[in-house]
Enzyme design. Structure first.
Site, PDB file in Angstrom:
ATOM      1  N   SER A   6       0.810  -1.202   0.000  1.00 40.81           N
ATOM      2  CA  SER A   6       0.000   0.000   0.000  1.00 40.81           C
ATOM      3  C   SER A   6       0.853   1.267   0.000  1.00 40.81           C
ATOM      4  O   SER A   6       1.499   1.576  -0.988  1.00 40.81           O
ATOM      5  CB  SER A   6      -0.945  -0.056   1.195  1.00 40.81           C
ATOM      6  OG  SER A   6      -1.995   0.846   1.038  1.00 40.81           O
TER       7      SER A   6
ATOM      8  N   ASP B 270       9.955   4.972 -10.470  1.00 42.33           N
ATOM      9  CA  ASP B 270       9.561   5.592 -11.737  1.00 42.33           C
ATOM     10  C   ASP B 270      10.366   6.845 -12.047  1.00 42.33           C
ATOM     11  O   ASP B 270      10.620   7.161 -13.214  1.00 42.33           O
ATOM     12  CB  ASP B 270       8.069   5.935 -11.704  1.00 42.33           C
ATOM     13  CG  ASP B 270       7.194   4.721 -11.983  1.00 42.33           C
ATOM     14  OD1 ASP B 270       7.732   3.598 -12.067  1.00 42.33           O
ATOM     15  OD2 ASP B 270       5.963   4.888 -12.111  1.00 42.33           O
TER      16      ASP B 270
ATOM     17  N   LYS C 169      -0.903  -4.221  -3.312  1.00 42.12           N
ATOM     18  CA  LYS C 169      -2.185  -3.627  -2.944  1.00 42.12           C
ATOM     19  C   LYS C 169      -2.221  -2.190  -3.435  1.00 42.12           C
ATOM     20  O   LYS C 169      -1.573  -1.316  -2.893  1.00 42.12           O
ATOM     21  CB  LYS C 169      -2.394  -3.658  -1.436  1.00 42.12           C
ATOM     22  CG  LYS C 169      -3.732  -3.046  -1.050  1.00 42.12           C
ATOM     23  CD  LYS C 169      -3.868  -2.880   0.433  1.00 42.12           C
ATOM     24  CE  LYS C 169      -5.121  -2.094   0.745  1.00 42.12           C
ATOM     25  NZ  LYS C 169      -5.063  -0.713   0.241  1.00 42.12           N
TER      26      LYS C 169
END
Length: 447
Positions: free
Chosen positions: A308, A319, A333
């Site tokens: 999460s 990224d 999740k």
């Protein structure tokens, strides 16, 4: 669900994990007619149970069970919270002290699984290990027990005895149930642990994303820099076995290391539409060495217990090519929950409801997939990071599908927790490898 009038209090990320805070009443308008035929069916079943069930059941119990069934049938992270469950949940995200035994827990095959004991806690001293299954709590079976109820039962008055029946899963020579008596102690839920691993290299462990975690991280980074007396050459950011927490705090932690204004995460839901969260300076305004931190070499440690909010931070740093992600695939999740207090009970009860999916800055959905590390390194023989008996989001019954293609169901762990465990590296293979990478990067950069 939309037929109930509710009070929106917070947006959360759960594994388990949890997310942002804002209070105030808001009512959702009823947008579709009530399903009268199904309501008649519900009423008839209710009457049969009241009249014919072998034991008398109160109206309150029947209605609570009905609400719980309505939410639990949606996905693994939507649930009804009665008053005691709601109180325990709010304590868990606030970082308050409480009486407990020092473990955080998840679900496996319908049983309560120990994700990790806390260092020097009653549970660790009793020899409880990650992967152990709790079969009973004070004589009550945990089979299909909601995690919130298990958490509530294990907490209590300091000094009171808690009796657990524990089973080490197959594959271990001690594969027989055993009773363990633990004396509850005052448990503090520190969200950040930090130390100088050795001169010039720092270690920052985030156990969970609680309300004060970003502030704690900033304070610890200031302390590490002052102790080192010169710029740090690198930092190990440890997110292993971190089940998640508050969404805005995960944005805050990512903001510390990313350029101001870049995307950290976005989420998409039916009611709220698309929302994008960007790195903001407000989260690190007290960081005394911000220019150094923004350029610092970072290795992020993750495993199948990283879920999460942890995955939001790891995904954002990956990224933006800001850190090397090392370890094993994360939990997977990528859904957002709202904690909704029910107006009908004056806010004493509530529901935790999945309201959106989230995406990394490159528009990746890691739902039921997890984040693949840049460098995959298993835990080796480290007990404290043991992953042998854990499961992933993709293994949970009723999990949300990944809407960007097929799912990888071959790896990672469970759910929610009593409290996340402080972790100081000790005979830790993954950490040793992370430190080697940092040193190699420093050499390559001529530092």
């Amino acid at each position: 669900m939309r037929h109930f009038v509710i009070l929106s209090v917070a947006v959360l990320l759960f594994i388990g994990g949890y997310a942002t805070g804002q209070s105030g009443f808001s009512a959702f308008a009823q947008t579709t007619p009530m399903p009268l035929e199904k309501m008649r069916e519900f009423t008839e079943v209710f009457q049969h149970i009241k009249k014919l069930y072998v034991e008398e059941v109160s109206d309150d119990e029947l209605m609570e069970n009905a609400i719980r069934g309505m939410t639990s049938g949606l996905d693994p992270h939507s649930t009804y919270l009665k008053a005691s469950d709601l109180k325990a949940f709010e304590e868990s995200v606030s970082g308050e002290e409480y009486g407990g035994v020092g473990i955080y827990i998840g679900e496996k095959d319908g049983w309560v699984e120990i994700i990790s004991p806390i260092d020097k806690s009653p549970a660790e001293r009793a020899g409880l290990l990650a992967g152990d299954l709790i079969i009973t709590i004070d004589g009550t079976s945990t089979k299909n027990m909601p995690i919130e109820k298990a958490v509530s039962m294990m907490r209590g008055k300091v000094g009171d005895i808690l009796t657990l029946e524990v089973l080490t899963p197959p594959g271990d020579e001690n594969n027989v149930p055993r009773k363990v008596e633990l004396s509850r102690e005052k448990i503090v839920a520190p969200s950040v642990v930090a130390s100088l691993s050795e001169p010039d290299y720092g270690y920052l462990r985030i156990n969970r994303f609680q309300r004060n975690t970003a502030e704690e991280a900033v304070n610890n980074l200031n302390r590490l820099r002052e102790e080192n007396k010169r710029s740090l050459k690198g930092l190990v950011l440890d997110l292993r076995n971190n089940p998640g927490g508050l969404l805005d705090v995960s944005v805050g932690i990512a903001s510390i290391f990313l350029p101001k204004g870049v995307t950290v995460v976005s989420d998409r839901g039916r009611q709220q539409g698309d929302k994008t969260f960007v790195a903001q300076a407000k989260y690190y305004h007290n960081l005394q060495f911000i220019d150094e931190v923004k350029k610092m070499r970072i290795v992020v440690l993750v495993n199948n217990g990283s879920a999460s909010a942890s995955e939001i931070v790891a995904g954002a740093l990956q990224d933006h090519h800001r850190a090397v992600i090392m370890g094993t695939p994360t939990y997977g999740k990528a859904s957002v929950q709202s904690l909704l207090r029910l107006r009908s009970t004056q806010g004493k009860t509530g529901i935790k409801l999945t309201v959106a999916r989230y995406f990394t800055p490159n528009n990746r959905s890691i739902q039921a997939r997890g984040i693949e590390p840049d460098i995959e390194v298993s835990a080796g023989d480290s007990i404290k990071t043991k992953e042998t008996f854990s499961v992933r989001e993709a293994n949970l019954l009723g999990h949300l599908e990944n809407d960007q293609g097929s799912e990888n169901t071959t790896a990672t762990p469970a759910g929610e927790e009593e409290i996340a465990a402080p972790f100081i590296p000790d005979d830790d293979y993954q950490y040793d490898q992370a430190l080697l990478i940092l040193k190699a990067l420093a050499i390559a950069d001529g530092a």
